[in-house]
Write a protein that holds these residues in place. Structure first.
Motif, PDB file in Angstrom:
ATOM      1  N   PRO A 189      -4.347  -1.366  -0.873  1.00  0.00           N
ATOM      2  CA  PRO A 189      -3.187  -0.474  -0.789  1.00  0.00           C
ATOM      3  C   PRO A 189      -1.891  -1.216  -0.478  1.00  0.00           C
ATOM      4  CG  PRO A 189      -4.369  -0.459   1.280  1.00  0.00           C
ATOM      5  CD  PRO A 189      -5.177  -1.320   0.322  1.00  0.00           C
ATOM      6  N   ASP A 190      -0.783  -0.558  -0.816  1.00  0.00           N
ATOM      7  CA  ASP A 190       0.528  -1.068  -0.405  1.00  0.00           C
ATOM      8  C   ASP A 190       0.733  -0.811   1.081  1.00  0.00           C
ATOM      9  OD1 ASP A 190       1.521  -1.899  -3.010  1.00  0.00           O
ATOM     10  OD2 ASP A 190       1.579   0.236  -3.504  1.00  0.00           O
ATOM     11  N   ILE A 191       0.172   0.325   1.567  1.00  0.00           N
ATOM     12  CA  ILE A 191       0.301   0.730   2.963  1.00  0.00           C
ATOM     13  C   ILE A 191      -1.103   0.951   3.519  1.00  0.00           C
ATOM     14  CG2 ILE A 191       1.172   2.493   4.546  1.00  0.00           C
ATOM     15  CD1 ILE A 191       3.258   3.177   2.325  1.00  0.00           C
ATOM     16  N   LEU A 192      -1.404   0.333   4.651  1.00  0.00           N
ATOM     17  CA  LEU A 192      -2.706   0.516   5.297  1.00  0.00           C
ATOM     18  C   LEU A 192      -2.476   0.964   6.733  1.00  0.00           C
ATOM     19  CD1 LEU A 192      -5.792   0.290   5.335  1.00  0.00           C
ATOM     20  CD2 LEU A 192      -5.530  -2.140   5.900  1.00  0.00           C
ATOM     21  N   PHE A 193      -2.936   2.178   7.062  1.00  0.00           N
ATOM     22  CA  PHE A 193      -2.834   2.708   8.420  1.00  0.00           C
ATOM     23  C   PHE A 193      -4.123   2.410   9.151  1.00  0.00           C
ATOM     24  CE2 PHE A 193      -0.028   5.884   6.209  1.00  0.00           C
ATOM     25  CZ  PHE A 193       1.150   5.457   6.782  1.00  0.00           C
ATOM     26  N   LEU A 194      -4.007   1.786  10.326  1.00  0.00           N
ATOM     27  CA  LEU A 194      -5.164   1.471  11.154  1.00  0.00           C
ATOM     28  C   LEU A 194      -4.959   2.085  12.512  1.00  0.00           C
ATOM     29  CD1 LEU A 194      -5.447  -2.334  10.365  1.00  0.00           C
ATOM     30  CD2 LEU A 194      -6.821  -0.503   9.385  1.00  0.00           C
ATOM     31  N   GLY A 241       4.125   3.862  -2.818  1.00  0.00           N
ATOM     32  CA  GLY A 241       2.989   3.007  -3.099  1.00  0.00           C
ATOM     33  C   GLY A 241       1.680   3.658  -2.713  1.00  0.00           C
ATOM     34  N   SER A 242       0.614   2.905  -2.899  1.00  0.00           N
ATOM     35  CA  SER A 242      -0.726   3.422  -2.578  1.00  0.00           C
ATOM     36  C   SER A 242      -0.970   3.313  -1.076  1.00  0.00           C
ATOM     37  CB  SER A 242      -1.794   2.654  -3.354  1.00  0.00           C
ATOM     38  OG  SER A 242      -1.738   1.275  -3.037  1.00  0.00           O
ATOM     39  N   VAL A 243      -1.748   4.267  -0.552  1.00  0.00           N
ATOM     40  CA  VAL A 243      -1.989   4.369   0.890  1.00  0.00           C
ATOM     41  C   VAL A 243      -3.488   4.425   1.161  1.00  0.00           C
ATOM     42  CG1 VAL A 243      -1.605   5.783   2.947  1.00  0.00           C
ATOM     43  CG2 VAL A 243       0.182   5.632   1.200  1.00  0.00           C
ATOM     44  N   ALA A 244      -3.930   3.725   2.181  1.00  0.00           N
ATOM     45  CA  ALA A 244      -5.303   3.830   2.683  1.00  0.00           C
ATOM     46  C   ALA A 244      -5.215   3.929   4.201  1.00  0.00           C
ATOM     47  CB  ALA A 244      -6.131   2.614   2.283  1.00  0.00           C
ATOM     48  N   ALA A 245      -6.205   4.579   4.791  1.00  0.00           N
ATOM     49  CA  ALA A 245      -6.178   4.762   6.241  1.00  0.00           C
ATOM     50  C   ALA A 245      -7.568   4.600   6.840  1.00  0.00           C
ATOM     51  CB  ALA A 245      -5.629   6.144   6.583  1.00  0.00           C
ATOM     52  N   LEU A 246      -7.614   3.939   7.979  1.00  0.00           N
ATOM     53  CA  LEU A 246      -8.813   3.866   8.806  1.00  0.00           C
ATOM     54  C   LEU A 246      -8.419   4.483  10.141  1.00  0.00           C
ATOM     55  CD1 LEU A 246     -10.079   0.259   8.061  1.00  0.00           C
ATOM     56  CD2 LEU A 246     -11.069   2.403   7.279  1.00  0.00           C
ATOM     57  N   ILE A 247      -8.546   5.799  10.202  1.00  0.00           N
ATOM     58  CA  ILE A 247      -8.103   6.516  11.398  1.00  0.00           C
ATOM     59  C   ILE A 247      -9.282   6.898  12.272  1.00  0.00           C
ATOM     60  CG2 ILE A 247      -6.959   8.633  12.197  1.00  0.00           C
ATOM     61  CD1 ILE A 247      -5.010   8.321   9.899  1.00  0.00           C
ATOM     62  N   ALA A 248     -10.411   7.232  11.662  1.00  0.00           N
ATOM     63  CA  ALA A 248     -11.592   7.612  12.441  1.00  0.00           C
ATOM     64  C   ALA A 248     -12.762   6.737  12.023  1.00  0.00           C
ATOM     65  CB  ALA A 248     -11.928   9.083  12.223  1.00  0.00           C
ATOM     66  N   LEU A 249     -13.485   6.229  12.999  1.00  0.00           N
ATOM     67  CA  LEU A 249     -14.627   5.372  12.744  1.00  0.00           C
ATOM     68  C   LEU A 249     -15.652   6.075  11.865  1.00  0.00           C
ATOM     69  CD1 LEU A 249     -16.343   2.861  13.315  1.00  0.00           C
ATOM     70  CD2 LEU A 249     -17.184   4.004  15.346  1.00  0.00           C
TER      71      LEU A 249
END
Length: 186
Positions: free
Chosen positions: A177-182, A98-106
């Protein structure tokens, strides 16, 4: 739930680092040449190296959430960066569907001199979204981020909390996204 509903499958994932920059660069060159030549090479620790993560395995199915808890330096962000494809694991594998989005760095991906509106449009364009799609969601993003009064202000004028809300709104509403990394930025 079936295996088709598994969005993240991690098997025996591991990443090692070297404490010495010069040594790290040398090991990196050796590992790269081994990979290019088709050899797996020695994945055990060498002088000055340590495992940031090792033997990590789990599955996450659609609708589930997984939280990583640990002390500073435990490898939480390293794991997220491996899952997001920002760094390559030294062992194991991670499969994402699936689609992926990430908020890893401010503030990652935001230009500090451009306005919130301009940053939303640019981020959406970089992600391959049409300007029409971005503009259809623009008001919803701004409202969700609670930045109506600041939409035409440069991002550098926003507080760190406002920047995080903007980043989250772009990821959650524009990308969906299907997957969201926080990471711990929230």
């Amino acid at each position: 739930m079936s295996e088709q509903d598994t969005l993240i499958s991690v098997e025996n994932l591991g990443k090692k680092f070297s404490r010495n920059l010069r040594q790290s660069l040398w090991y990196g060159l050796k590992d790269l040449s081994s990979d290019v030549a088709g050899f797996k090479g020695d994945r055990e620790l060498r002088d000055g190296e340590f495992w940031a993560n090792r033997h990590i395995s789990f599955d996450v199915k659609r609708g589930e959430c997984l939280g990583l808890i640990g002390h500073n330096g435990a490898g939480k962000t390293t794991l997220l960066k491996m899952l997001n494809g920002l760094i390559k694991p030294d062992e194991g594998q991670a499969k994402l569907k699936g689609s992926v989005a990430a908020l890893i760095a401010l503030g990652a991906g935001f230009s500090q001199v451009l306005t919130c509106r301009e940053n939303i449009i640019i981020n959406g364009s970089i992600l391959g979204l049409s300007k029409q799609h971005i503009m259809q969601r623009l008001d919803e993003i701004i409202e969700f981020a609670e930045l109506e009064d600041f939409v035409d202000s440069p991002v550098r004028n926003l507080s760190s909390g406002m920047q995080v809300r903007l980043g989250f709104a772009v990821a959650a509403i524009l990308i969906q996204p299907d997957i969201l990394f926080l990471d711990e930025i929230l």
